[in-house]
Scaffold this motif. Structure first.
Motif, PDB file in Angstrom:
ATOM      1  N   ASN A 154       0.809  -1.219   0.000  1.00 18.46           N
ATOM      2  CA  ASN A 154       0.000   0.000   0.000  1.00 18.46           C
ATOM      3  C   ASN A 154       0.847   1.275   0.000  1.00 18.46           C
ATOM      4  O   ASN A 154       0.312   2.382   0.071  1.00 18.46           O
ATOM      5  N   GLU A 155       2.162   1.104  -0.103  1.00 19.38           N
ATOM      6  CA  GLU A 155       3.061   2.249  -0.255  1.00 19.38           C
ATOM      7  C   GLU A 155       3.627   2.324  -1.679  1.00 19.38           C
ATOM      8  O   GLU A 155       4.530   3.108  -1.949  1.00 19.38           O
ATOM      9  N   ILE A 156       3.082   1.533  -2.580  1.00 16.45           N
ATOM     10  CA  ILE A 156       3.534   1.488  -3.971  1.00 16.45           C
ATOM     11  C   ILE A 156       2.344   1.739  -4.901  1.00 16.45           C
ATOM     12  O   ILE A 156       1.270   1.164  -4.711  1.00 16.45           O
ATOM     13  N   MET A 157       2.524   2.593  -5.891  1.00 19.78           N
ATOM     14  CA  MET A 157       1.546   2.720  -6.970  1.00 19.78           C
ATOM     15  C   MET A 157       2.267   2.618  -8.304  1.00 19.78           C
ATOM     16  O   MET A 157       3.277   3.296  -8.512  1.00 19.78           O
ATOM     17  N   ILE A 158       1.760   1.788  -9.185  1.00 25.42           N
ATOM     18  CA  ILE A 158       2.292   1.670 -10.540  1.00 25.42           C
ATOM     19  C   ILE A 158       1.510   2.626 -11.440  1.00 25.42           C
ATOM     20  O   ILE A 158       0.273   2.690 -11.366  1.00 25.42           O
ATOM     21  N   GLY A 159       2.220   3.376 -12.273  1.00 28.36           N
ATOM     22  CA  GLY A 159       1.566   4.330 -13.156  1.00 28.36           C
ATOM     23  C   GLY A 159       2.045   4.199 -14.586  1.00 28.36           C
ATOM     24  O   GLY A 159       2.885   3.352 -14.917  1.00 28.36           O
ATOM     25  N   ILE A 160       1.501   5.062 -15.437  1.00 25.51           N
ATOM     26  CA  ILE A 160       1.800   5.010 -16.873  1.00 25.51           C
ATOM     27  C   ILE A 160       3.062   5.829 -17.151  1.00 25.51           C
ATOM     28  O   ILE A 160       3.019   6.928 -17.698  1.00 25.51           O
ATOM     29  N   GLY A 161       4.186   5.305 -16.725  1.00 25.03           N
ATOM     30  CA  GLY A 161       5.462   6.001 -16.849  1.00 25.03           C
ATOM     31  C   GLY A 161       5.702   6.915 -15.666  1.00 25.03           C
ATOM     32  O   GLY A 161       4.772   7.357 -14.979  1.00 25.03           O
ATOM     33  N   ALA A 162       6.972   7.211 -15.408  1.00 23.78           N
ATOM     34  CA  ALA A 162       7.319   8.088 -14.290  1.00 23.78           C
ATOM     35  C   ALA A 162       6.716   9.478 -14.460  1.00 23.78           C
ATOM     36  O   ALA A 162       6.372  10.140 -13.470  1.00 23.78           O
ATOM     37  N   LYS A 163       6.553   9.937 -15.702  1.00 26.51           N
ATOM     38  CA  LYS A 163       5.966  11.263 -15.941  1.00 26.51           C
ATOM     39  C   LYS A 163       4.524  11.314 -15.440  1.00 26.51           C
ATOM     40  O   LYS A 163       4.127  12.274 -14.758  1.00 26.51           O
ATOM     41  N   ILE A 204      10.354   8.314  -7.041  1.00 29.29           N
ATOM     42  CA  ILE A 204       9.802   8.096  -8.378  1.00 29.29           C
ATOM     43  C   ILE A 204      10.820   7.315  -9.200  1.00 29.29           C
ATOM     44  O   ILE A 204      12.000   7.676  -9.250  1.00 29.29           O
ATOM     45  N   ASN A 205      10.366   6.241  -9.845  1.00 25.47           N
ATOM     46  CA  ASN A 205      11.276   5.444 -10.663  1.00 25.47           C
ATOM     47  C   ASN A 205      10.465   4.704 -11.720  1.00 25.47           C
ATOM     48  O   ASN A 205       9.257   4.898 -11.833  1.00 25.47           O
ATOM     49  N   GLY A 206      11.131   3.862 -12.483  1.00 21.86           N
ATOM     50  CA  GLY A 206      10.458   3.107 -13.530  1.00 21.86           C
ATOM     51  C   GLY A 206      11.453   2.302 -14.330  1.00 21.86           C
ATOM     52  O   GLY A 206      12.655   2.296 -14.044  1.00 21.86           O
ATOM     53  N   VAL A 207      10.964   1.632 -15.352  1.00 20.55           N
ATOM     54  CA  VAL A 207      11.804   0.746 -16.149  1.00 20.55           C
ATOM     55  C   VAL A 207      12.229   1.363 -17.479  1.00 20.55           C
ATOM     56  O   VAL A 207      12.933   0.736 -18.261  1.00 20.55           O
ATOM     57  N   MET A 211      12.777   0.630 -21.896  1.00 24.08           N
ATOM     58  CA  MET A 211      11.347   0.367 -22.058  1.00 24.08           C
ATOM     59  C   MET A 211      10.548   1.672 -22.097  1.00 24.08           C
ATOM     60  O   MET A 211       9.450   1.748 -21.538  1.00 24.08           O
ATOM     61  N   THR A 212      11.079   2.690 -22.745  1.00 22.94           N
ATOM     62  CA  THR A 212      10.423   3.999 -22.729  1.00 22.94           C
ATOM     63  C   THR A 212       8.990   3.938 -23.263  1.00 22.94           C
ATOM     64  O   THR A 212       8.085   4.561 -22.709  1.00 22.94           O
ATOM     65  N   GLY A 213       8.770   3.200 -24.341  1.00 26.89           N
ATOM     66  CA  GLY A 213       7.446   3.154 -24.947  1.00 26.89           C
ATOM     67  C   GLY A 213       6.435   2.296 -24.208  1.00 26.89           C
ATOM     68  O   GLY A 213       5.233   2.391 -24.460  1.00 26.89           O
ATOM     69  N   TRP A 214       6.896   1.474 -23.272  1.00 34.09           N
ATOM     70  CA  TRP A 214       5.989   0.612 -22.518  1.00 34.09           C
ATOM     71  C   TRP A 214       5.215   1.389 -21.460  1.00 34.09           C
ATOM     72  O   TRP A 214       4.142   0.977 -21.044  1.00 34.09           O
ATOM     73  N   ARG A 215       5.772   2.504 -21.011  1.00 31.16           N
ATOM     74  CA  ARG A 215       5.134   3.423 -20.076  1.00 31.16           C
ATOM     75  C   ARG A 215       4.787   2.775 -18.738  1.00 31.16           C
ATOM     76  O   ARG A 215       3.616   2.662 -18.354  1.00 31.16           O
ATOM     77  N   ILE A 216       5.797   2.380 -18.005  1.00 33.04           N
ATOM     78  CA  ILE A 216       5.598   1.877 -16.646  1.00 33.04           C
ATOM     79  C   ILE A 216       6.556   2.595 -15.700  1.00 33.04           C
ATOM     80  O   ILE A 216       7.779   2.511 -15.842  1.00 33.04           O
ATOM     81  N   TYR A 250       6.587   4.170 -11.277  1.00 33.38           N
ATOM     82  CA  TYR A 250       5.955   3.927  -9.985  1.00 33.38           C
ATOM     83  C   TYR A 250       6.422   4.938  -8.955  1.00 33.38           C
ATOM     84  O   TYR A 250       7.421   5.644  -9.134  1.00 33.38           O
ATOM     85  N   VAL A 251       5.655   5.010  -7.872  1.00 32.82           N
ATOM     86  CA  VAL A 251       6.020   5.814  -6.710  1.00 32.82           C
ATOM     87  C   VAL A 251       6.088   4.881  -5.509  1.00 32.82           C
ATOM     88  O   VAL A 251       5.326   3.911  -5.415  1.00 32.82           O
ATOM     89  N   ALA A 252       7.007   5.176  -4.588  1.00 30.71           N
ATOM     90  CA  ALA A 252       7.087   4.474  -3.314  1.00 30.71           C
ATOM     91  C   ALA A 252       7.134   5.524  -2.217  1.00 30.71           C
ATOM     92  O   ALA A 252       7.941   6.460  -2.287  1.00 30.71           O
ATOM     93  N   GLY A 253       6.261   5.380  -1.230  1.00 28.69           N
ATOM     94  CA  GLY A 253       6.275   6.365  -0.157  1.00 28.69           C
ATOM     95  C   GLY A 253       5.038   6.320   0.718  1.00 28.69           C
ATOM     96  O   GLY A 253       4.372   5.277   0.828  1.00 28.69           O
ATOM     97  N   ASP A 254       4.726   7.447   1.310  1.00 29.13           N
ATOM     98  CA  ASP A 254       3.662   7.594   2.291  1.00 29.13           C
ATOM     99  C   ASP A 254       2.345   6.955   1.835  1.00 29.13           C
ATOM    100  O   ASP A 254       1.850   7.234   0.736  1.00 29.13           O
TER     101      ASP A 254
END
Length: 396
Positions: free
Chosen positions: A92-101, A233-236, A242-247, A249-253
């Motif tokens: 619950n401290e991790i969210m995966i998003g559509i790229g770090a942006k 903030i990080n990603g793959v 994997m720039t075009g894959w758009r993955i 994430y954030v880790a934190g509060d």
């Protein structure tokens, strides 16, 4: 009736995307353009990741996932933090998003109220201030110069904090500078942020691309107190090409991450399912291609840096990470008759057939950004062209 909302009226277009598009247009028209504007590795995504994505589709894993990402991918990210930084996070401290942006955009939306200030060191990645403004916030810039290797100090941060300051962004290794904050430097910055009670947003997307035996540290590592107020903030995209894959994430509060997940559920539903399975393999599978790519970038840097340093009027500090060089070209501009870096960069494109990114887009008006995420042969030819252009137009 006004057609557009006021929130977009102050937006500046992405300089990097604009230059890249212009260079592509010229190249498609038959002009021999060498592009040094790329913000992505020139490697294809590793085969094991491609195969994992393909297999996931064959198995019917093509439906919605939870808004905050696959639990298995969250677990892979958690293991990555344990492995690389000895940091412990819960799901619950991790969210995966559509790229770090996208993750950054969502973060600013949930932590900023109108008028809240975010401290952004310059030079900065082009989207930081625009995303802050879109969330109703106010970018506050503090200058990092070549004298400090483009890194801000704890004293500068302390002096910039006001009653409206909500957060500071730390990007290490940095885009466009390639510079890395040491653990000691991060400790002093964390101390100020704790004292002033502000969030730390740590953009670590280039963490795997470090050179000359440098080491990447996350500011979340320096203490438990620092970790509690840091949103990593990080990603793959960069680490695994994997720039075009758009993955990302954030880790934190937990409260912030939950709010981000709720917002994403109403805006994107979930990150692309196939891309998540690809990212799962990126973190759980073999990692040898990451090191192969890192070594190649370091080799290119070692080859190209001395050549760029010899261009008249170019003053450049050797970066420690990422895949960019940021030479100060103020003398070269003056001696070749250009008043600003945008015109100088345009001249390099139109007359030398080399696409670079003007530093104005990064809040650095006397610099240009050169990406060495291309073959060494093209890099050396590009530098030769730039060198020739400067010498031919040098006014003595």
């Amino acid at each position: 009736m006004r057609a557009l909302a006021s929130r977009v009226s102050t937006l500046s277009p992405s300089t990097t995307l604009a230059i890249t598009a212009k260079a592509k247009e010229m190249k498609e028209s038959g002009i021999d353009i060498i592009g040094l504007g790329a913000g992505e590795p020139d490697y294809n995504t590793p085969d094991n990741i491609l195969q994992a994505a393909y297999q996931s589709m064959l198995e019917g894993k093509t439906k919605y996932t939870p808004s905050g990402g696959l639990p298995a991918l969250k677990d892979a990210v958690i293991e990555k933090f344990k492995r690389d930084q000895n940091l412990t996070y819960a799901r619950n401290e991790i969210m995966i998003g559509i790229g770090a942006k996208h993750v950054l955009f969502t973060l600013f939306q949930v932590i900023l109220d109108p008028g809240d200030e975010v401290i952004i060191p310059t030079p900065y990645w082009v989207s930081y201030p625009e995303q802050v403004k879109l969330a109703g916030g106010v970018p506050v810039h503090i200058e990092a110069t070549a004298a400090t290797h483009f890194k801000v100090t704890a004293e500068q941060i302390a002096n910039a904090v006001t009653s409206k300051t909500k957060a500071i962004i730390i990007n290490s290794p940095g885009n466009p500078t390639g510079m890395i904050y040491s653990k000691e430097e991060l400790q002093t910055i964390a101390d100020v942020c704790l004292e002033k009670d502000i969030w730390i947003i740590s953009d670590e997307i280039y963490e795997k691309l470090v050179y000359a035996e440098q080491q990447h540290f996350s500011i979340a590592e320096v203490s438990e107190d620092a970790k509690q107020r840091t949103l990593v903030i990080n990603g793959v995209s960069k680490s695994h090409s994997m720039t075009g894959w758009r993955i990302g994430y954030v880790a934190g509060d937990q409260e912030v991450v939950n709010a981000m997940t709720d917002l994403a559920s109403h805006s994107t539903s979930n990150p692309t399912t196939t891309s998540q399975y690809a990212a799962l393999e990126a973190y759980n599978g073999k990692q040898d291609t990451v090191e192969v790519m890192r070594k190649d970038f370091e080799s290119r840097l070692d080859r190209i840096y001395p050549q760029i340093s010899k261009i008249p009027g170019f003053n450049v500090i050797k970066p420690q990470g990422a895949f960019y060089l940021l030479p100060d070209v103020s003398e070269a501009m003056e001696k070749t008759g250009y008043d600003n870096v945008d015109d100088f960069a345009e001249a390099l494109l139109l007359k030398a057939n080399v696409a670079v990114i003007p530093g104005s887009g990064f809040g650095s008006n006397n610099t240009i950004r050169l990406s060495y995420a291309t073959s060494i042969d093209l890099l050396e030819e590009a530098v030769r062209r730039i060198h020739a252009f400067v010498e031919e137009n040098w006014v003595k």
